[in-house]
Design a protein around this motif. Sequence first.
Motif, mmCIF file in Angstrom:
data_model
loop_
_atom_site.group_PDB
_atom_site.id
_atom_site.type_symbol
_atom_site.label_atom_id
_atom_site.label_comp_id
_atom_site.label_asym_id
_atom_site.label_seq_id
_atom_site.Cartn_x
_atom_site.Cartn_y
_atom_site.Cartn_z
ATOM 1 N N ASP A 159 -4.641 9.932 5.455
ATOM 2 C CA ASP A 159 -4.290 9.120 6.619
ATOM 3 C C ASP A 159 -3.225 9.758 7.512
ATOM 4 O OD1 ASP A 159 -6.088 7.088 6.094
ATOM 5 O OD2 ASP A 159 -4.654 5.938 4.896
ATOM 6 N N TYR A 198 0.834 -1.193 0.000
ATOM 7 C CA TYR A 198 0.000 0.000 0.000
ATOM 8 C C TYR A 198 0.874 1.249 0.000
ATOM 9 C CZ TYR A 198 -3.291 -3.497 1.637
ATOM 10 O OH TYR A 198 -4.043 -4.632 1.751
ATOM 11 N N HIS A 226 -5.204 4.857 11.967
ATOM 12 C CA HIS A 226 -5.303 4.390 10.584
ATOM 13 C C HIS A 226 -4.509 3.113 10.319
ATOM 14 C CE1 HIS A 226 -7.847 7.508 9.154
ATOM 15 N NE2 HIS A 226 -6.990 8.467 9.454
ATOM 16 N N TYR A 227 -3.583 2.770 11.190
ATOM 17 C CA TYR A 227 -2.844 1.523 11.003
ATOM 18 C C TYR A 227 -3.812 0.342 10.957
ATOM 19 C CZ TYR A 227 1.624 3.850 11.847
ATOM 20 O OH TYR A 227 2.732 4.656 11.755
ATOM 21 N N VAL A 228 -4.856 0.418 11.772
ATOM 22 C CA VAL A 228 -5.838 -0.663 11.842
ATOM 23 C C VAL A 228 -6.516 -0.857 10.484
ATOM 24 C CG1 VAL A 228 -7.949 -1.457 12.991
ATOM 25 C CG2 VAL A 228 -6.165 -0.290 14.305
ATOM 26 N N LYS A 229 -6.761 0.226 9.762
ATOM 27 C CA LYS A 229 -7.372 0.135 8.438
ATOM 28 C C LYS A 229 -6.484 -0.686 7.496
ATOM 29 C CE LYS A 229 -7.325 3.858 5.998
ATOM 30 N NZ LYS A 229 -7.658 5.184 5.469
ATOM 31 N N TYR A 230 -5.185 -0.477 7.553
ATOM 32 C CA TYR A 230 -4.272 -1.215 6.686
ATOM 33 C C TYR A 230 -4.210 -2.690 7.090
ATOM 34 C CZ TYR A 230 -2.998 3.166 4.517
ATOM 35 O OH TYR A 230 -3.040 4.344 3.830
ATOM 36 N N GLU A 241 -6.758 -4.298 8.323
ATOM 37 C CA GLU A 241 -8.031 -4.808 7.811
ATOM 38 C C GLU A 241 -7.973 -5.044 6.303
ATOM 39 O OE1 GLU A 241 -12.068 -6.013 7.737
ATOM 40 O OE2 GLU A 241 -10.768 -5.685 9.468
ATOM 41 N N MET A 242 -7.365 -4.123 5.569
ATOM 42 C CA MET A 242 -7.261 -4.311 4.121
ATOM 43 C C MET A 242 -6.440 -5.561 3.792
ATOM 44 S SD MET A 242 -7.080 -0.397 2.583
ATOM 45 C CE MET A 242 -5.402 -0.119 3.090
ATOM 46 N N CYS A 273 -8.550 -8.640 4.657
ATOM 47 C CA CYS A 273 -9.570 -8.868 3.621
ATOM 48 C C CYS A 273 -8.959 -9.443 2.349
ATOM 49 C CB CYS A 273 -10.320 -7.570 3.319
ATOM 50 S SG CYS A 273 -11.468 -7.094 4.623
#
Length: 150
Positions: free
Chosen positions: A21, A15, A32-36, A38-39, A42
């Motif tokens: 972010d 990414y 925002h680390y958590v979003k990465y 999660e991506m 997924c």
Amino acid sequence: MRKKKHIYCQYSSDYDIQFFDVDSMNIMWHGHYVKYLEMARCAFLESIHYHYDVMKSTGFAWPIVQLNVKYVKPALFRQKIRVHLALVEYETCIRFDYIITDIATGEKLTHANTTQVAVDMQTKEMLLQTPDSWQRAVQNAIDFQPLTKD
């Protein structure tokens, strides 16, 4: 001495840190680390054909019940990162270990782990063992490494 965790499957996703972010210092905001994570999670689930739509269609919800993050070095605007995940438990829960690195240098920026449990959507009961459909999906993954007795 701590026993090394067994890794059943591994996956990596790359990414770019986006402007939305980061804060005014061009450092990614800690949330925002958590979003990465999660991506990357997924993407792994897609790779084994057991994404969240499949989970739901089989009658299970998979809430995160634990999240741990250790920030080693900040991720910066436009930095290219790799999120490497390792599936370290899949029979009683889903537990992933993550390492976020800078792609250019290989330097470790963050390490984390998440734990998800299966919840029967009809009864709302948490299961003590993951459903067979999940276990089969993991065992059919191309790089699945079963636990062997030493």
